[in-house]
Motif scaffolding. Structure first.
Motif, PDB file in Angstrom:
ATOM      1  N   UNK A   1       0.648  -1.227   0.179  1.00 34.46           N
ATOM      2  CA  UNK A   1      -0.030   0.184   0.099  1.00 34.46           C
ATOM      3  C   UNK A   1       0.886   1.031   0.145  1.00 34.46           C
ATOM      4  N   UNK A   2       2.023   1.209   0.895  1.00 34.21           N
ATOM      5  CA  UNK A   2       2.659   2.436   1.059  1.00 34.21           C
ATOM      6  C   UNK A   2       3.666   2.520  -0.352  1.00 34.21           C
ATOM      7  N   UNK A   3       4.120   1.368  -0.777  1.00 34.62           N
ATOM      8  CA  UNK A   3       4.998   1.442  -2.235  1.00 34.62           C
ATOM      9  C   UNK A   3       4.089   1.893  -3.316  1.00 34.62           C
ATOM     10  N   UNK A   4       2.933   1.527  -3.256  1.00 37.29           N
ATOM     11  CA  UNK A   4       1.864   1.898  -4.527  1.00 37.29           C
ATOM     12  C   UNK A   4       1.588   3.532  -4.238  1.00 37.29           C
ATOM     13  N   UNK A   5       1.476   3.851  -2.904  1.00 36.14           N
ATOM     14  CA  UNK A   5       1.324   5.339  -2.826  1.00 36.14           C
ATOM     15  C   UNK A   5       2.828   6.158  -3.483  1.00 36.14           C
ATOM     16  N   UNK A   6       3.697   5.456  -3.186  1.00 36.47           N
ATOM     17  CA  UNK A   6       4.996   6.283  -3.832  1.00 36.47           C
ATOM     18  C   UNK A   6       4.979   5.949  -5.432  1.00 36.47           C
ATOM     19  N   UNK A   7       4.283   5.147  -5.902  1.00 39.44           N
ATOM     20  CA  UNK A   7       4.636   5.069  -7.258  1.00 39.44           C
ATOM     21  C   UNK A   7       3.538   5.957  -7.967  1.00 39.44           C
ATOM     22  N   UNK A   8       2.442   6.085  -7.304  1.00 35.98           N
ATOM     23  CA  UNK A   8       1.453   7.035  -7.835  1.00 35.98           C
ATOM     24  C   UNK A   8       1.752   8.409  -7.791  1.00 35.98           C
ATOM     25  N   UNK A   9       2.497   8.864  -6.533  1.00 33.35           N
ATOM     26  CA  UNK A   9       3.173  10.146  -6.615  1.00 33.35           C
ATOM     27  C   UNK A   9       4.087  10.357  -7.619  1.00 33.35           C
ATOM     28  N   UNK A  10       5.045   9.424  -7.691  1.00 33.95           N
ATOM     29  CA  UNK A  10       6.139   9.630  -8.458  1.00 33.95           C
ATOM     30  C   UNK A  10       5.906   9.735 -10.318  1.00 33.95           C
ATOM     31  N   UNK A  11       4.931   9.045 -10.563  1.00 33.17           N
ATOM     32  CA  UNK A  11       4.226   8.899 -11.885  1.00 33.17           C
ATOM     33  C   UNK A  11       3.232   9.773 -12.275  1.00 33.17           C
ATOM     34  N   UNK A  12       2.838  10.358 -11.235  1.00 34.68           N
ATOM     35  CA  UNK A  12       1.603  11.528 -11.650  1.00 34.68           C
ATOM     36  C   UNK A  12       2.474  13.161 -11.782  1.00 34.68           C
ATOM     37  N   UNK A  13       2.395  13.555 -13.014  1.00 37.97           N
ATOM     38  CA  UNK A  13       3.191  14.881 -13.255  1.00 37.97           C
ATOM     39  C   UNK A  13       2.638  15.903 -12.334  1.00 37.97           C
ATOM     40  N   UNK A  14       1.283  15.997 -12.217  1.00 41.83           N
ATOM     41  CA  UNK A  14       0.620  17.127 -11.563  1.00 41.83           C
ATOM     42  C   UNK A  14       1.242  16.923  -9.951  1.00 41.83           C
ATOM     43  N   UNK A  15       1.085  15.780  -9.298  1.00 39.88           N
ATOM     44  CA  UNK A  15       1.521  15.693  -7.886  1.00 39.88           C
ATOM     45  C   UNK A  15       3.002  15.642  -7.892  1.00 39.88           C
ATOM     46  N   UNK A  16       3.714  15.123  -8.770  1.00 42.82           N
ATOM     47  CA  UNK A  16       5.134  15.387  -8.902  1.00 42.82           C
ATOM     48  C   UNK A  16       5.669  16.783  -8.622  1.00 42.82           C
ATOM     49  N   UNK A  17       5.175  17.581  -9.380  1.00 41.47           N
ATOM     50  CA  UNK A  17       5.272  19.008  -9.638  1.00 41.47           C
ATOM     51  C   UNK A  17       5.007  19.797  -8.252  1.00 41.47           C
ATOM     52  N   UNK A  18       4.285  19.146  -7.304  1.00 44.11           N
ATOM     53  CA  UNK A  18       3.982  19.864  -6.102  1.00 44.11           C
ATOM     54  C   UNK A  18       5.087  19.511  -5.069  1.00 44.11           C
ATOM     55  N   UNK A  19       6.011  18.486  -5.415  1.00 38.59           N
ATOM     56  CA  UNK A  19       6.839  17.997  -4.306  1.00 38.59           C
ATOM     57  C   UNK A  19       7.857  19.227  -4.109  1.00 38.59           C
ATOM     58  N   UNK A  20       8.125  19.419  -2.415  1.00 33.82           N
ATOM     59  CA  UNK A  20       8.775  20.549  -2.160  1.00 33.82           C
ATOM     60  C   UNK A  20       9.818  19.874  -0.824  1.00 33.82           C
ATOM     61  N   UNK A  21      10.843  20.510  -0.737  1.00 29.82           N
ATOM     62  CA  UNK A  21      11.471  20.317   0.315  1.00 29.82           C
ATOM     63  C   UNK A  21      11.355  21.415   1.263  1.00 29.82           C
ATOM     64  N   UNK A  22      11.390  21.390   2.853  1.00 25.38           N
ATOM     65  CA  UNK A  22      11.142  22.376   3.494  1.00 25.38           C
ATOM     66  C   UNK A  22      12.324  22.998   3.669  1.00 25.38           C
TER      67      UNK A  22
END
Length: 190
Positions: free
Chosen positions: A124-145
């Motif tokens: 479940x957690x790995x699938x969440x990571x795959x979904x995040x990293x393969x979705x261009x819209x979500x991936x574009x929202x990644x930020x480091x504090x």
């Protein structure tokens, strides 16, 4: 434990810094419940050192992949390629099966069908990571504090996507206090 990164996989990554957040089975149980990966009142008696090691390994792999995306690494390093292979292998596993059952008051509640398996929760957690990293819209929202000394990664879902800190209440507040002190020192004695 905090669950404000925007994704379960990022919340898992956040369990490492500033200190180890999953030291033993008890802390992993708390994290699994807090992350919403297990329904309320799910007995997690079999969570032990092997589960802790497996979740820590997944956490390290997800962090490698997320940091590579943050730094726009076009050419994957051998570490990134190996981490991706391990996350993909876990994500391919079957997720936990859910059933609706009646509780003591007669309300429908979620329960796992067939018990709790470490591999299913990792999937479940790995699938969440795959979904995040393969979705261009979500991936574009990644930020480091940008908070001093903070290593958290989060999804910036703020209006305008100009969020700078993992938490306005923690890192943001620390930054505002530090900025105020710098201005007060620069102004000199009153």
């Amino acid at each position: 434990m905090r669950f404000d990164s925007g994704r379960v996989c990022l919340d898992l990554v956040a369990t490492f810094a500033p200190h180890e957040g999953i030291r033993d089975g008890d802390e992993l149980r708390l994290w699994l419940a807090g992350a919403g990966l297990v329904p309320d009142r799910t007995p997690l008696a079999r969570v032990g050192p092997d589960w802790v090691a497996a979740f820590r390994a997944l956490r390290a792999d997800v962090e490698v992949l997320v940091r590579a995306e943050l730094h726009a690494a076009a050419t994957p390093s051998p570490d990134t390629a190996a981490a991706l292979a391990r996350v993909n292998a876990l994500a391919a596993g079957p997720p936990p099966g859910l059933c609706a059952v009646r509780d003591q008051e007669g309300h429908l509640v979620r329960e796992f069908c067939g018990g709790v398996e470490c591999g299913a929760l990792l999937a479940a957690v790995a699938r969440d990571a795959v979904e995040l990293l393969t979705d261009p819209g979500e991936r574009a929202l990644l930020r480091a504090c940008e908070g001093d000394g903070c290593t958290r990664v989060y999804l910036d879902t703020s209006r305008g996507h100009r969020r700078r800190w993992c938490s306005s209440e923690r890192c943001g507040n620390r930054e505002r206090v530090a900025r105020h002190r710098r201005r007060a020192l620069a102004a000199g004695p009153a």
